[in-house]
Design an enzyme around this catalytic site. Structure first.
Site, PDB file in Angstrom:
ATOM      1  NE  ARG A   1      -3.590   2.221   2.662  1.00  0.00           N
ATOM      2  CZ  ARG A   1      -3.724   2.888   3.804  1.00  0.00           C
ATOM      3  NH1 ARG A   1      -3.093   2.463   4.888  1.00  0.00           N
ATOM      4  NH2 ARG A   1      -4.459   3.970   3.873  1.00  0.00           N
TER       5      ARG A   1
ATOM      6  CG  ASN B   1      -0.612   8.634   2.697  1.00  0.00           C
ATOM      7  OD1 ASN B   1      -1.207   7.716   2.132  1.00  0.00           O
ATOM      8  ND2 ASN B   1       0.103   9.518   2.032  1.00  0.00           N
TER       9      ASN B   1
ATOM     10  CG  HIS C   1      -8.107  -3.608  -2.339  1.00  0.00           C
ATOM     11  ND1 HIS C   1      -9.176  -2.903  -2.834  1.00  0.00           N
ATOM     12  CD2 HIS C   1      -7.151  -2.676  -2.069  1.00  0.00           C
ATOM     13  CE1 HIS C   1      -8.897  -1.603  -2.853  1.00  0.00           C
ATOM     14  NE2 HIS C   1      -7.669  -1.449  -2.393  1.00  0.00           N
TER      15      HIS C   1
ATOM     16  CG  HIS D   1      -1.178   5.313  -0.480  1.00  0.00           C
ATOM     17  ND1 HIS D   1      -1.888   5.884   0.555  1.00  0.00           N
ATOM     18  CD2 HIS D   1      -1.986   4.360  -1.004  1.00  0.00           C
ATOM     19  CE1 HIS D   1      -3.077   5.305   0.648  1.00  0.00           C
ATOM     20  NE2 HIS D   1      -3.156   4.379  -0.285  1.00  0.00           N
TER      21      HIS D   1
END
Length: 317
Positions: free
Chosen positions: A59, A91, A188, A63
């Site tokens: 993740r 975040n 995911h 990001h």
């Protein structure tokens, strides 16, 4: 990627172009030949102590790349009046930064000033997938670290409430296709979602319906038991799929059963192209892995913003 916090996202006109030609899998062959194994060791040790590390690293890389390209700007600390990306709303729940710090420290001992923090993060994301039972791949290297990190720019990240049009626009601005969108959403398969990221689907979904009708009724009931209305339990939430520490195609199978977590997951079934890809990946883990690797290399090759090699991943040189 996993458990992205709910925020209002401002669509900008900024366009990111992958600069694949600037990267090379053999970039450190002569200057730091053991870079892959050193980073892998750091990720492995951390994962042995904390099974949430792989999802966190995957993740974190996503990001990072969606803001100013893959330049490790997500690793920078806020300083003075500047609030950095890691302190932006989407975040706040990022963690496992220490894994990158440990890898950087080890690399500085054997090849100081050579390996960028951005390359370390790209390698760590690959290792996170592999350690979780997913595929491996050769990571193109040669990224530089950026000097700018602004919390306000995290509004550019795709939110878990996005519909298919918003998702498509956000990805296309970064030269990522609908196939990339569906393949990367498969990330995911790892991780955890806080209630705030999906409560829109289980409470006051619309003026006429309390629950999103696309949710499987029994699954919706289980989510409501975990996240009751006006939930006050800190860090309450649920795993993103039924095998949250195993990299597999269960995410797509559950999506077709009405057991997705985010609105942005369900949105993949509202477009004929993305729906067909969901079905294909649900039927074939091999097809999913092939597409995921291709899309990860493409995304991690967005290298617009880097300028230096940091000595400390948390601060500009």
């Amino acid at each position: 990627m996993a458990a992205i916090a709910t925020v209002m996202v401002v669509i900008t006109t900024m366009h990111f172009a992958p600069l694949v030609s600037a990267l090379n899998v053999n970039y450190y062959e002569n200057t730091c030949p053991h870079v892959d194994s050193i980073v892998a060791t750091s990720v492995h040790h951390a994962t042995m102590n904390d099974k949430t590390v792989p999802a966190a690293l995957l993740r974190m890389h996503f990001h990072d790349c969606f803001i100013r390209g893959c330049d490790a700007s997500v690793l920078l600390e806020s300083e003075g009046e500047n609030k950095a990306e890691k302190d932006g709303p989407p975040n706040i729940s990022l963690h496992a930064f220490y894994v990158i710090d440990n890898a950087k420290k080890a690399l500085e001992e054997v090849c100081p000033g050579v390996v960028s923090c951005a390359d370390i993060l790209a390698l760590a994301a690959r290792d996170a997938v592999t350690l979780s039972g997913g595929p491996t791949w050769d990571v193109p290297k040669g990224r530089k670290d950026g000097r700018i990190s602004k919390a306000t720019e995290t509004r550019q990240l795709p939110a878990p409430t996005f519909n298919i049009s918003q998702l498509q626009q956000t990805f296309s601005q970064r030269s990522l296709s609908l196939e990339d969108l569906v393949a990367l959403s498969g990330g995911h398969t790892l991780g955890f979602a806080h209630c705030s990221s999906f409560e829109n689907r289980i409470h006051k979904f619309s003026p006429k319906q309390d629950i999103d009708p696309s949710l499987n009724p029994s699954f919706a009931s289980s989510l409501r038991s975990i996240c009751p209305f006006d939930n006050k339990v800190r860090n309450a939430g649920t795993s993103l799929d039924s095998s949250a520490t195993l990299f597999d195609n269960a995410y797509y199978k559950l999506l077709l059963q009405g057991k997705s977590i985010f609105s942005s997951d369900q949105a993949l079934l509202t477009h004929p192209t993305t729906k067909a890809l969901v079905s294909k990946f649900a039927c074939s883990p091999q097809e999913f892995e092939r597409a995921f690797v291709k899309s990860m290399i493409k995304m991690s090759s967005i290298t617009d913003g880097g300028q230096e090699i940091r000595h400390d991943c948390r601060f500009v040189r």
